[in-house]
Design an enzyme around this catalytic site. Structure first.
Site, short mmCIF file in Angstrom:
data_model
loop_
_atom_site.label_atom_id
_atom_site.label_comp_id
_atom_site.label_asym_id
_atom_site.label_seq_id
_atom_site.Cartn_x
_atom_site.Cartn_y
_atom_site.Cartn_z
CE1 TYR A 34 -4.85 1.43 4.28
CE2 TYR A 34 -3.29 0.37 5.74
CZ TYR A 34 -3.66 0.77 4.49
OH TYR A 34 -2.85 0.52 3.45
CE LYS A 61 -3.83 0.73 -1.23
NZ LYS A 61 -4.51 0.32 0.00
CB SER A 110 -0.93 0.03 1.21
OG SER A 110 -2.06 -0.75 0.95
CB VAL A 128 -0.21 -5.89 4.15
CG1 VAL A 128 -1.51 -5.31 4.66
CG2 VAL A 128 -0.23 -6.13 2.67
CE1 TYR A 187 -4.47 -1.04 -4.98
CE2 TYR A 187 -5.09 -3.36 -4.96
CZ TYR A 187 -4.79 -2.20 -4.29
OH TYR A 187 -4.81 -2.18 -2.90
N1 GLN Z 1 -2.29 -5.09 -2.21
C1 GLN Z 1 -2.82 -5.06 -0.89
C2 GLN Z 1 -4.34 -5.17 -0.94
O1 GLN Z 1 -4.93 -4.65 -1.85
C3 GLN Z 1 -2.41 -3.79 -0.20
C4 GLN Z 1 -2.94 -3.66 1.19
C5 GLN Z 1 -2.03 -2.96 2.16
O2 GLN Z 1 -0.82 -2.90 2.00
N2 GLN Z 1 -2.61 -2.48 3.24
O3 GLN Z 1 -4.94 -5.78 -0.10
#
Ligand code: GLN
Length: 304
Positions: free
Chosen positions: A240, A67, A64, A258, A189
């Protein structure tokens, strides 16, 4: 100036002894086998100095964290119109939660929860000629490091198990907030999330957010006001339903993934990256958060 190397060393010693290192994410099968004893911190200061401890040259899945880079590319391509399709409010919910998307009629709460990042991916797919290649080149250009790459096994692993992301994309499509086909957007993505970097590369790539939009090669990618917005979003939405806790404990804009990475920064001062694959219950790196809390406490360097 604080003795950065000594401070990082003492944080590293504490982290090595931690009895609870969190839990490695298993919902992306390819990430499940990563050893949670990996640990790294890398600091790049605005006056060009670098400090590191642990495995700071070892690659990990940034997930993530990508992003933020996707958002910054989208803003540089289409500017303010990004915000016609995505809100800028913290969600207070997990990264993959879908309920709010329905309540908000298909407008994701922010660009860092999965649904918001999928809308950003849609924008990039529409506006880049070769989306995957062009995005990777953008990331390489920000750092001046052509070795940064996707991990295709991780991308495919998520492609075959990312049911909730398919649900999010379909929901967005039903609300007419996705212009391209679901498969095409999610393919982009998953590749975007699969990018691998070391902590030292991460500190280089994120340098522009601590340097008023100018990357390490001194090229301007974002205006000062665009950087202000991206940093505000990292502070309010980067973790989050733990964004409040991160601001409370650490006091820096930042972003987690993650894969266990966290990058955080103090404008005009430094970028700091941590990697410890074990996550806490909110999906953020357990020891990474602790390390950053210690860093801003010991150096007294935070935005507050
Ligand atoms: N690729 C992961 C997902 O879409 C990214 C989530 C994350 O790093 N929090 O679930």
């Amino acid at each position: 100036m604080p003795d950065f190397q000594a401070i990082l060393e003492s944080i590293y010693q504490d982290a090595k002894q931690a009895s609870d290192k969190g839990i490695v994410a298993t919902y992306i099968p390819e990430l499940a086998h990563i050893d949670k004893n990996n640990f790294a911190i890398h600091l790049r200061t605005s006056n060009g100095k670098c400090y590191g401890v642990g495995d700071f040259n070892k690659l990990f899945s940034i997930q993530s964290i990508s992003k933020v880079l996707a958002l910054s590319k989208a803003i540089s391509l289409i500017g303010e119109s990004v915000w016609d399709r995505i809100d800028v409010e913290p969600s207070g919910h997990p990264f993959n939660q879908l309920a709010l998307l329905e309540i908000n009629n298909g407008i994701p709460r922010n660009p860092f929860i999965n649904s918001g990042a999928i809308v950003i991916a849609d924008i990039l797919v529409s506006n880049l000629e070769n989306p995957k290649e062009d995005f990777l080149n953008y990331v390489r250009e920000l750092s001046g490091d052509a070795s940064i790459n996707f991990n295709i096994d991780v991308a495919h692993s998520e492609q075959s198990t990312g049911f909730k992301n398919f649900a999010a994309a379909n929901l967005l499509k039903s609300y007419k907030n996705l212009n391209n086909p679901v498969d095409k957007v999610l393919d982009f993505y998953f590749y975007q999330c699969s990018i691998e970097m070391s902590c030292s590369q991460l500190s280089s790539v994120f340098y522009l957010f601590a340097n008023n939009g100018k990357c390490l090669q001194n090229k301007l990618h974002l205006t000062g006001s665009q950087v202000k917005r991206v940093n505000a979003l990292m502070l309010t939405c980067g973790f989050y339903d733990e964004a409040g806790e991160f601001a409370f404990e650490v006091g820096l804009p930042g972003k987690s993934g993650v894969g266990g990475g966290i990058v955080a920064l103090l404008p005009d001062h430094f970028v700091i990256s941590t990697w410890s694959p074990g996550l806490n219950v909110k999906g953020n790196s357990k020891l990474g958060m602790l390390a950053l809390e210690q860093f801003t406490t010991k150096t007294k360097l935070s935005i507050f």
